[in-house]
Write a protein that holds these residues in place. Structure first.
Motif, PDB file in Angstrom:
ATOM      1  N   GLU A   1      32.344  47.510  49.485  1.00 59.41           N
ATOM      2  CA  GLU A   1      31.597  48.166  50.562  1.00 59.41           C
ATOM      3  C   GLU A   1      31.559  47.314  51.827  1.00 59.41           C
ATOM      4  O   GLU A   1      31.600  47.834  52.945  1.00 59.41           O
ATOM      5  CB  GLU A   1      30.175  48.474  50.085  1.00 59.41           C
ATOM      6  N   GLU A   2      31.495  45.984  51.664  1.00 58.80           N
ATOM      7  CA  GLU A   2      31.374  45.102  52.823  1.00 58.80           C
ATOM      8  C   GLU A   2      32.732  44.814  53.475  1.00 58.80           C
ATOM      9  O   GLU A   2      32.843  44.792  54.698  1.00 58.80           O
ATOM     10  CB  GLU A   2      30.725  43.783  52.408  1.00 58.80           C
ATOM     11  N   GLN A   3      33.744  44.545  52.673  1.00 56.32           N
ATOM     12  CA  GLN A   3      35.028  44.100  53.228  1.00 56.32           C
ATOM     13  C   GLN A   3      36.184  45.054  52.949  1.00 56.32           C
ATOM     14  O   GLN A   3      37.271  44.888  53.510  1.00 56.32           O
ATOM     15  CB  GLN A   3      35.378  42.709  52.667  1.00 56.32           C
ATOM     16  N   GLY A   4      35.981  46.030  52.085  1.00 58.65           N
ATOM     17  CA  GLY A   4      37.017  46.998  51.781  1.00 58.65           C
ATOM     18  C   GLY A   4      38.023  46.477  50.774  1.00 58.65           C
ATOM     19  O   GLY A   4      38.147  45.266  50.543  1.00 58.65           O
ATOM     20  N   LEU A   5      38.734  47.401  50.168  1.00 57.15           N
ATOM     21  CA  LEU A   5      39.753  47.064  49.182  1.00 57.15           C
ATOM     22  C   LEU A   5      41.143  47.210  49.786  1.00 57.15           C
ATOM     23  O   LEU A   5      41.332  47.981  50.733  1.00 57.15           O
ATOM     24  CB  LEU A   5      39.630  47.989  47.966  1.00 57.15           C
ATOM     25  N   PRO A   6      42.129  46.511  49.276  1.00 56.23           N
ATOM     26  CA  PRO A   6      43.495  46.661  49.781  1.00 56.23           C
ATOM     27  C   PRO A   6      43.974  48.103  49.645  1.00 56.23           C
ATOM     28  O   PRO A   6      43.825  48.702  48.578  1.00 56.23           O
ATOM     29  CB  PRO A   6      44.314  45.722  48.884  1.00 56.23           C
ATOM     30  N   GLN A   7      44.529  48.642  50.712  1.00 58.28           N
ATOM     31  CA  GLN A   7      45.045  50.001  50.697  1.00 58.28           C
ATOM     32  C   GLN A   7      46.568  50.038  50.625  1.00 58.28           C
ATOM     33  O   GLN A   7      47.150  51.046  50.247  1.00 58.28           O
ATOM     34  CB  GLN A   7      44.573  50.752  51.947  1.00 58.28           C
ATOM     35  N   ARG A   8      47.194  48.943  51.023  1.00 56.72           N
ATOM     36  CA  ARG A   8      48.650  48.810  50.950  1.00 56.72           C
ATOM     37  C   ARG A   8      48.983  47.556  50.160  1.00 56.72           C
ATOM     38  O   ARG A   8      48.176  46.622  50.094  1.00 56.72           O
ATOM     39  CB  ARG A   8      49.262  48.722  52.350  1.00 56.72           C
TER      40      ARG A   8
END
Length: 307
Positions: A172-179
């Motif tokens: 939620e704070e830093q996001g997850l890798p999308q690529r």
């Protein structure tokens, strides 16, 4: 030819050196060397090449070793059939399993096997190195490998799938890798080969990609890696079984799920020596573990299909 001398040759080559053979046979090194010299003299040919650390078979030595191993296995089988007649299953199995997979997946299997076969002694080592089964007197080893060693029998225990994952708070704070490339800049938590850059193989619709990564937290202990992911210290790149319970509870989120990721290999293998006598205890254990592994793989496949 003296059968005792022939089986001693097997013990020497299995041990790898005269000192270790002497320890296993509870004899002096000089006595072992004397019997080996006598066998070579009776045959008229050199059977082993000696170095300061190891003994290796010559061509004729290897042929005699194979015959000696067959004889030894038959003798052991005959002895076991007599001593265990009318008795419950007994014996000893020395097992080497990876720390994470062994504790998180195999531990319930091992405990269940022990409940079913209380007469069998299980000697379990939790470690990740691919050891010399012959040198370390290991009956069975379980390892993730891309290509199993050709000198060992390898039984497939099912696929190993790595996942990119993080705690809900981190996501939620830093996001997850999308690529796939996003893994290069993420604070990565994973295992790696010491002294080498981490090379990850990634497959998307059977197309293979590679990415070189620089983890910020590295360990061979997958339970520790799991704790680091739970603590929100970064993005974990670990086998799915390490965090599956946390994912099911919604405490850890995954990404790049369309990718099939691999670091050390895509399949778990059960390994053992091809020419070593299988006691009833060892044969029973191997089939028990393979049966459990097949059931586990089928459940995971069914869950993936339902998802």
């Amino acid at each position: 030819m003296d059968v005792h001398a022939l089986t001693m040759l097997v013990q020497i080559l299995d041990a790898g050196n005269l000192s270790e053979a002497a320890r296993r046979l509870k004899m002096s090194r000089a006595n072992i060397s004397y019997h080996l010299n006598q066998l070579e003299r009776s045959i008229g040919q050199q059977l082993v090449r000696r170095t300061t650390r190891r003994v290796e078979p010559t061509e004729i030595g290897l042929k005699l070793y194979e015959h000696g191993r067959t004889i030894q296995n038959e003798l052991l089988a005959a002895r076991e059939s007599i001593t265990t007649l009318g008795q419950r299953l007994q014996g000893r199995v020395r097992l080497s399993v990876p720390s994470g997979y062994g504790q998180l997946v195999m531990a319930p299997w091992l405990l269940d096997f022990k409940r079913h076969h209380p007469g069998i002694v299980l000697d379990v080592m939790f470690e990740n190195r691919v050891e010399d089964l012959m040198r370390d007197e290991v009956d069975v080893a379980v390892r993730v490998l891309s290509e199993p060693p050709q000198n060992l029998v390898a039984r497939d225990m099912g696929p190993v799938r790595y996942v990119a994952c993080a705690s809900r708070a981190f996501a939620e704070e830093q996001g997850l890798p999308q690529r796939l490339e996003d893994l290069r800049t993420a604070p990565l938590i994973t295992a790696a080969v010491i002294g080498r850059q981490l090379r990850v193989a990634a497959y998307l619709r059977e197309e293979r990609h590679e990415v070189l990564l620089e983890p910020t937290l590295i360990s061979e202990n997958f339970l520790f890696l799991r704790q680091a992911v739970q603590a929100g210290l970064g993005v974990g790149l670990v086998p799915d079984y390490v965090v599956q319970e946390d994912v099911d509870r919604g405490e850890i989120a995954t990404s790049l799920d369309e990718w099939r990721l691999s670091i050390f290999g895509t399949h778990m293998h059960l390994l053992y020596m091809p020419n070593r006598h299988h006691t009833r205890a060892m044969a029973t254990f191997i089939e028990f573990i393979l049966r459990r592994a097949r059931t586990s793989a089928e459940r995971l496949a069914a869950s993936a299909t339902d998802a």
